[in-house]
Design a protein around this motif. Structure first.
Motif: not given
Length: 143
Positions: A118-143
């Motif tokens: 489960i990931f929650n959106l934390i930065d709409k402009e940069k497309g950043k999501y944060k893992c609900k459990y460990c706070d790992e950041i995932y950027g969808i715009m970086e693919e």
């Protein structure tokens, strides 16, 4: 000039970022469709310069969350009797479950395989999501 006729009943996925149409086409497995499908790539767009469009002569279930992740600027037009019945404007989903996988080896999802990612959106402009459990950041715009 290329002409693609209008569809009677179905779905038009419009305003797809150029070159993303094939990703969506493949994700929806439209190559296996037994109905008419048109993938238009690099069409002229006043707004985007170039865009891709997918026309589907059928009503199929579409995962709007996944499409919003692929390209949040997509417009979905539901067509009935050659007229737009409904228009949906997508955006980045606030919460994503079971689509993005956490790559942190220390995350509980790496150890306990039954726990959903489960990931929650934390930065709409940069497309950043944060893992609900460990706070790992995932950027969808970086693919």
């Amino acid at each position: 000039m290329l002409t693609i006729n209008s569809i009677k009943n179905g779905i038009v996925i419009d305003h797809i970022k150029s070159s993303y149409g094939i990703k969506i086409f493949n994700y929806l497995q439209l190559d296996k469709a037994d109905f008419s499908v048109a993938l238009i790539m690099n069409a002229f767009s006043n707004k985007l310069g170039k865009k891709d469009i997918i026309k589907i002569e059928n009503n199929i279930d579409i995962d709007l969350t996944m499409l919003g992740l692929i390209d949040p600027n997509i417009t979905i037009n539901i067509i009935e009797s050659e007229n737009i019945k409904r228009k949906l404007n997508l955006q980045l989903p606030k919460k994503v479950e079971g689509i993005i996988r956490c790559n942190n080896p220390r995350c509980i999802t790496s150890v306990e395989k039954y726990i959903p990612h489960i990931f929650n959106l934390i930065d709409k402009e940069k497309g950043k999501y944060k893992c609900k459990y460990c706070d790992e950041i995932y950027g969808i715009m970086e693919e």
